[in-house]
Design an enzyme around this catalytic site. Structure first.
Site, PDB file in Angstrom:
ATOM      1  N   CYS A 132       0.862  -1.176   0.000  1.00  0.00           N
ATOM      2  CA  CYS A 132       0.000   0.000   0.000  1.00  0.00           C
ATOM      3  C   CYS A 132       0.902   1.232   0.000  1.00  0.00           C
ATOM      4  CB  CYS A 132      -0.905  -0.016   1.227  1.00  0.00           C
ATOM      5  SG  CYS A 132      -2.144   1.284   1.244  1.00  0.00           S
ATOM      6  N   CYS A 176      -8.158   6.029  -7.369  1.00  0.00           N
ATOM      7  CA  CYS A 176      -7.506   6.520  -6.156  1.00  0.00           C
ATOM      8  C   CYS A 176      -7.412   8.036  -6.171  1.00  0.00           C
ATOM      9  CB  CYS A 176      -6.105   5.913  -6.033  1.00  0.00           C
ATOM     10  SG  CYS A 176      -5.213   6.441  -4.544  1.00  0.00           S
TER      11      CYS A 176
END
Length: 424
Positions: free
Chosen positions: A159, A353
């Site tokens: 991540c 995102c």
């Protein structure tokens, strides 16, 4: 009547409860198990860590939300899943039987894999709101007496977005305080290049992120392996494209935030046929475990093979939009089984995102997330900063109301002005 148990109540678990309730039969029972009584919006943790948000702004009590939906809630952590017996053992000794289990635990943060890493060591984290609050306390001390910053993601991390976000949010906060000139910043990452993101890059992410870092005077080290962290000192080995050691770096710091690698949680770790060696849940194209067909998984706990090896190990991120599609597919597939049919729904695994950089931001669309893609787009600007703030507020309102609508699909895509990409 079937008993459907959802293990976890985060960004995957709570929406799973909402969608499963909507798709289940009237007499089916749904129970959510969580090791915490509250939900917190993880993407806002970087703001908490620089004192731009208070905890109560991004946190909600779970019990009243689920009670309104007619979903049972147990605020006790799972000690062990027993898939052969169709039971979840709780940490207080209770055994919860299930007909179907959905694992949505999120990850275990593997700080222990590197000496000195993490809140119990010498670096901070924005992976949990507790960590973010601890990071904020240290940040307020740091800005009173600034020095070098080292920020990034260690080997095995999957991540990367929050590392970029927090680096740029810190940079913005330092400029606002007029002390940026006193703070050298180094970004350390296991990615083979800046903007790789665990996704082989998205659009022109490499050149754009390098340009942003150059503009903000942030130096970087890629293909990096953190070997040890001491108080105020990080030991990093930079590798070449073949994965061979290239250069050792000893980086002094007065403040550091490094994202750790993820593992599966202890309750499922090591269960043969259920998880891989790192403890992530093995699933088929329907989010279903091949060995235990009444067990499904959604979110960060799912095992995904990287599209290609990198010199230093990197994982694949599971973004909110991707998780949302997993949730929807799982809810429909369990309903199919309840009706005596076979699972047929597939998660899209698309990625959208929004990354806030303090006063600007970066956004990407990857359809699907894993290459080759139909759409690969990356952009940046002030609009992303505004969109991220708006999305946070909208998401929290929807969680409080217990909505089952596809929040990421409808809101993020609309906010980015690219609804036309939906059909790709």
């Amino acid at each position: 009547m079937a008993h459907i148990v959802i293990l976890g109540a985060g960004i995957g678990g709570l929406p799973m409860a909402f969608e499963m309730k909507e798709n289940a039969r009237p007499d089916d029972k749904i129970t959510v198990i969580s090791n915490t009584p509250t939900f917190h919006f993880v993407p806002s943790n970087p703001w908490v860590a620089v004192d731009w948000r208070d905890r109560d702004e991004i946190e909600l009590p779970i019990a009243p939300i689920l009670e309104k939906k007619g979903v049972d809630f147990i605020a006790v952590g799972a000690q062990r899943v027993h898939p052969e017996q169709n039971q979840v053992e709780l940490s207080d000794g209770r055994m919860i039987a299930y007909d179907y289990l959905v694992i949505a635990t999120g990850p275990k943060l593997a700080f222990d894999e590197i000496e000195g890493l993490g809140p119990q060591g010498h670096t901070h984290s924005v992976c949990h709101v507790d960590h973010a609050e601890h990071a904020r306390e240290a940040w307020m001390q740091f800005v009173a007496d600034p020095g070098p910053i080292v920020v990034g993601a260690v080997q095995g991390a999957s991540c990367f977005g929050p590392a970029y976000e927090y680096a740029m949010i810190m940079e913005t906060d330092l400029r606002r305080r007029k002390i940026r000139d006193k703070v050298p910043m180094t970004f350390v990452t296991s990615e083979p290049y800046i903007g790789h993101l665990g996704l082989n890059g998205v659009g022109d992410s490499k050149s754009m992120m390098e340009s942003i870092f150059r503009d903000k005077s942030v130096r970087w080290i890629c293909n990096a392996k953190v070997t040890k962290v001491e108080a105020g000192l990080m030991h990093v080995t930079e590798h070449d494209e073949d994965g061979k050691p290239k250069k050792d770096h000893t980086l002094p710091f007065k403040y550091s935030m490094m994202l750790p690698a993820f593992k599966g949680v202890d309750a499922i770790f090591g269960i043969e046929g259920l998880v891989n060696p790192r403890g992530f849940v093995l699933i088929d194209e329907h989010q279903r475990n091949p060995r235990y067909p009444n067990v499904f998984a959604v979110g960060v706990c799912v095992a995904i093979t990287p599209p290609e090896p990198t010199p230093i190990p990197t994982g694949i991120p599971k973004t909110g939009y991707m998780i949302e599609s997993m949730v929807t597919a799982t809810a429909h597939n369990i309903r199919a089984l309840l009706d005596g049919a076979q699972p047929h729904e597939h998660a899209t695994w698309n990625a959208v995102c929004l990354a806030d950089f303090g006063d600007r931001g970066a956004a990407f669309v990857a359809l699907p997330q894993i290459p080759p893609r139909n759409v690969s787009w990356f952009s940046e600007g002030y609009w992303v900063h505004l969109a991220k703030i708006a999305f946070e507020k909208y998401f929290m309102r929807k969680m409080k109301k217990g909505t089952s609508e596809p929040i990421y699909e409808r809101v993020v895509m609309k906010a980015m002005g690219i609804m036309k990409l939906k059909d790709h």
